[in-house]
Design an enzyme around this catalytic site. Structure first.
Site, PDB file in Angstrom:
ATOM      1  N   SER A   1     -25.658  28.229   4.365  1.00 13.59           N
ATOM      2  CA  SER A   1     -26.377  28.627   3.149  1.00 13.59           C
ATOM      3  C   SER A   1     -26.335  30.140   2.958  1.00 13.59           C
ATOM      4  CB  SER A   1     -27.830  28.147   3.205  1.00 13.59           C
ATOM      5  OG  SER A   1     -28.490  28.709   4.319  1.00 13.59           O
TER       6      SER A   1
ATOM      7  N   SER B   1     -39.137  39.217  16.061  1.00 11.84           N
ATOM      8  CA  SER B   1     -38.954  40.477  15.346  1.00 11.84           C
ATOM      9  C   SER B   1     -40.074  41.445  15.673  1.00 11.84           C
ATOM     10  CB  SER B   1     -38.953  40.179  13.848  1.00 11.84           C
ATOM     11  OG  SER B   1     -39.059  41.364  13.102  1.00 11.84           O
TER      12      SER B   1
ATOM     13  N   THR C   1     -41.451  42.977  13.647  1.00  7.85           N
ATOM     14  CA  THR C   1     -42.381  42.838  12.521  1.00  7.85           C
ATOM     15  C   THR C   1     -43.713  42.220  12.976  1.00  7.85           C
ATOM     16  OG1 THR C   1     -42.435  42.250  10.186  1.00  7.85           O
ATOM     17  CG2 THR C   1     -41.615  40.559  11.660  1.00  7.85           C
TER      18      THR C   1
ATOM     19  N   TYR D   1     -42.467  35.722   5.814  1.00 10.97           N
ATOM     20  CA  TYR D   1     -41.370  35.823   6.790  1.00 10.97           C
ATOM     21  C   TYR D   1     -41.918  36.256   8.154  1.00 10.97           C
ATOM     22  CZ  TYR D   1     -37.814  38.268   9.477  1.00 10.97           C
ATOM     23  OH  TYR D   1     -37.033  38.728  10.506  1.00 10.97           O
TER      24      TYR D   1
ATOM     25  N   LYS E   1     -42.500  34.282  12.044  1.00 10.21           N
ATOM     26  CA  LYS E   1     -42.104  34.783  13.371  1.00 10.21           C
ATOM     27  C   LYS E   1     -43.300  34.735  14.330  1.00 10.21           C
ATOM     28  CE  LYS E   1     -37.814  35.749  12.471  1.00 10.21           C
ATOM     29  NZ  LYS E   1     -36.779  34.863  12.975  1.00 10.21           N
TER      30      LYS E   1
HETATM   31  C1  UD1 Z   1     -37.208  44.457   7.657  1.00 11.80           C
HETATM   32  C2  UD1 Z   1     -38.250  43.650   8.362  1.00 11.80           C
HETATM   33  C3  UD1 Z   1     -37.735  43.109   9.654  1.00 11.80           C
HETATM   34  C4  UD1 Z   1     -36.449  42.357   9.440  1.00 11.80           C
HETATM   35  C5  UD1 Z   1     -35.467  43.324   8.807  1.00 11.80           C
HETATM   36  C6  UD1 Z   1     -34.137  42.672   8.595  1.00 11.80           C
HETATM   37  C7  UD1 Z   1     -40.584  44.341   8.082  1.00 11.80           C
HETATM   38  C8  UD1 Z   1     -41.649  45.294   8.506  1.00 11.80           C
HETATM   39  N1  UD1 Z   1     -39.398  44.490   8.667  1.00 11.80           N
HETATM   40  O1  UD1 Z   1     -37.052  45.656   8.388  1.00 11.80           O
HETATM   41  O2  UD1 Z   1     -38.666  42.247  10.220  1.00 11.80           O
HETATM   42  O3  UD1 Z   1     -35.973  41.899  10.676  1.00 11.80           O
HETATM   43  O4  UD1 Z   1     -35.997  43.761   7.563  1.00 11.80           O
HETATM   44  O5  UD1 Z   1     -34.192  41.674   7.613  1.00 11.80           O
HETATM   45  O6  UD1 Z   1     -40.817  43.496   7.269  1.00 11.80           O
HETATM   46  N2  UD1 Z   1     -34.565  51.753   2.993  1.00 11.80           N
HETATM   47  C9  UD1 Z   1     -34.276  52.660   1.997  1.00 11.80           C
HETATM   48  N3  UD1 Z   1     -33.456  52.266   0.971  1.00 11.80           N
HETATM   49  C10 UD1 Z   1     -32.915  51.000   0.914  1.00 11.80           C
HETATM   50  C11 UD1 Z   1     -33.211  50.074   1.956  1.00 11.80           C
HETATM   51  C12 UD1 Z   1     -34.040  50.496   2.977  1.00 11.80           C
HETATM   52  O7  UD1 Z   1     -34.750  53.811   1.996  1.00 11.80           O
HETATM   53  O8  UD1 Z   1     -32.195  50.698  -0.044  1.00 11.80           O
HETATM   54  C13 UD1 Z   1     -35.423  52.179   4.109  1.00 11.80           C
HETATM   55  C14 UD1 Z   1     -36.699  51.360   4.231  1.00 11.80           C
HETATM   56  O9  UD1 Z   1     -37.720  51.908   3.439  1.00 11.80           O
HETATM   57  C15 UD1 Z   1     -36.976  51.476   5.729  1.00 11.80           C
HETATM   58  C16 UD1 Z   1     -35.582  51.573   6.358  1.00 11.80           C
HETATM   59  O10 UD1 Z   1     -34.715  51.967   5.302  1.00 11.80           O
HETATM   60  O11 UD1 Z   1     -37.641  52.674   5.979  1.00 11.80           O
HETATM   61  C17 UD1 Z   1     -35.111  50.264   6.952  1.00 11.80           C
HETATM   62  O12 UD1 Z   1     -35.255  49.241   5.977  1.00 11.80           O
HETATM   63  P1  UD1 Z   1     -34.637  47.767   6.175  1.00 11.80           P
HETATM   64  O13 UD1 Z   1     -33.223  47.881   6.584  1.00 11.80           O
HETATM   65  O14 UD1 Z   1     -34.954  46.986   4.942  1.00 11.80           O
HETATM   66  O15 UD1 Z   1     -35.415  47.183   7.418  1.00 11.80           O
HETATM   67  P2  UD1 Z   1     -36.998  47.050   7.694  1.00 11.80           P
HETATM   68  O16 UD1 Z   1     -37.750  47.062   6.446  1.00 11.80           O
HETATM   69  O17 UD1 Z   1     -37.335  48.035   8.737  1.00 11.80           O
END
Ligand code: UD1
Length: 340
Positions: A34, A126, A128, A151, A155
């Site tokens: 999926s 995670s 998380t 989500y 976990k």
């Molecule tokens: C999230 C989940 C985690 C999950 C992971 C992978 C939470 C707290 N964490 O991690 O459990 O395993 O996703 O699916 O829910 N960022 C930007 N711009 C972007 C994308 C991200 O600035 O376009 C920043 C975010 O604000 C964050 C960091 O990059 O500070 C990492 O983000 P991301 O890769 O989405 O992971 P998490 O949010 O840490």
């Protein structure tokens, strides 16, 4: 020895199949495709010279799960469970689907393990589960806070269910609490394949550099961190995959000290979003188009792992540094673009 890998065609699952086969295990993958592609099985074969068995199945369906165990239940020593929905944002709008799928798979698999006398289970958990930490680095003994998304809640519930199930059965389990897995196999034959617009940082960075996305938005520049952006413990997916092999072996060799154990799987180092961008630009020579945007709802400020317990108990430690993570993610993106 044979291991069933649920969700084995996905990002972490596929890398784990490679590492298990490299370590001499046989692998059966059950995946409903999926959020992944069947050709991943060919790629695993290309990397390891060994073709994993593959069964297409939706394990949240009781009958389909039963069929998987009818096919391999007598031959396997353990199960590594990656099959789950994993988008935090989507889980806020589809909570029932998330609970039904992620917990349904867990129950169906454990129920069949009990019936077939399969003893060892590794669960994808995670960081998380910790929420916003009170102190850093975060240890396994730190409190589990209220979940902020369905989500994350699945976990937490999974870990709690495993606690009761392992104490009432012969099943032993290890829950690996991943920090932020990024990067790709050095062959660039397997990697992360996000559906549509990526939510996670690294795929967004590589797609922006590849011209698929116009601009990376850095969510928030006013966090109480040295450069104002959020800090995470990014871990190379190959290091993470190896932790699963070690965890499975630990139970097979009866080295586990409790019926259910938890381990932080991170590097122990925190990097800000800007540090990740810098690493990416430095290692790839690409100039990334990015700008600051508002904070993203639900983001925690900073988290990184205390890895002492994993080091001492599992004898496992992450080896790859941040530059090898960002570079391998870029090589994978380039490979994807070549195929188009
Ligand atoms: C999230 C989940 C985690 C999950 C992971 C992978 C939470 C707290 N964490 O991690 O459990 O395993 O996703 O699916 O829910 N960022 C930007 N711009 C972007 C994308 C991200 O600035 O376009 C920043 C975010 O604000 C964050 C960091 O990059 O500070 C990492 O983000 P991301 O890769 O989405 O992971 P998490 O949010 O840490």
């Amino acid at each position: 020895m044979k291991v069933l890998i649920t969700g084995g065609c996905g990002f972490i699952g596929s890398h784990t199949c490679v590492e298990l086969q490299n370590a001499g295990f046989d692998v059966v993958i059950a995946d409903d495709l999926s959020n992944s592609k069947a050709e991943v099985v060919d790629r695993i074969e290309q990397i390891t010279n060994k073709r994993p068995e593959f069964i297409k199945a939706n394990l949240s369906d009781k009958e389909e799960c039963k069929k998987v165990f009818e096919a391999c239940g007598k031959d396997i020593v353990g199960v590594i469970n990656f099959a789950a929905f994993k988008a935090v944002g989507e889980s806020m709008t589809k909570p029932i689907e998330y609970y039904k799928n992620n917990l349904g798979i867990l129950l169906n698999v454990l129920d069949n393990m009990r019936q077939y006398g399969v003893s060892y289970f590794v669960q994808s958990s995670s960081c998380t589960v910790y929420g916003e930490p009170d102190s850093l680095p975060i240890k396994e003994t730190s409190p589990v806070k209220d979940a902020t998304s369905p989500y994350g809640h699945t976990k937490q519930i999974a870990e709690q269910m495993l606690g009761f199930i392992t104490s009432a059965s012969d099943i032993k389990a290890i829950a690996l609490r991943y920090f932020n897995p990024i990067g790709a196999h050095e062959s660039a034959l397997i990697g992360e394949l996000p559906n549509g617009v990526p939510n996670n940082l690294l795929p967004f960075i590589t797609q922006t550099a590849a011209g698929i996305r116009k601009e990376l938005r850095v969510f928030g520049n006013d966090y109480p961190t040295p450069d104002g952006t959020c800090i995470r413990d990014y871990i190379h997916v190959v290091d993470l995959a190896k932790a699963h092999v070690v965890a499975m072996k630990r139970m097979i060799e009866h080295k586990n000290k409790k019926d259910l154990e938890f381990f932080n799987i991170g590097t122990g180092h925190g990097y800000s979003v800007l540090q990740i961008i810098n690493s990416f630009e430095k290692t790839t020579g690409e100039k990334l188009n990015w700008s600051f945007a508002d904070r993203r709802a639900g983001d925690i400020i900073q988290i990184w792992a205390d890895t002492t317990f994993a080091k001492e108990e599992l004898g496992w430690q992450a080896k790859e540094d941040i530059d090898s993570m960002t570079l391998s993610a870029w090589k994978w993106q380039q490979r994807l673009d070549e195929k188009k």
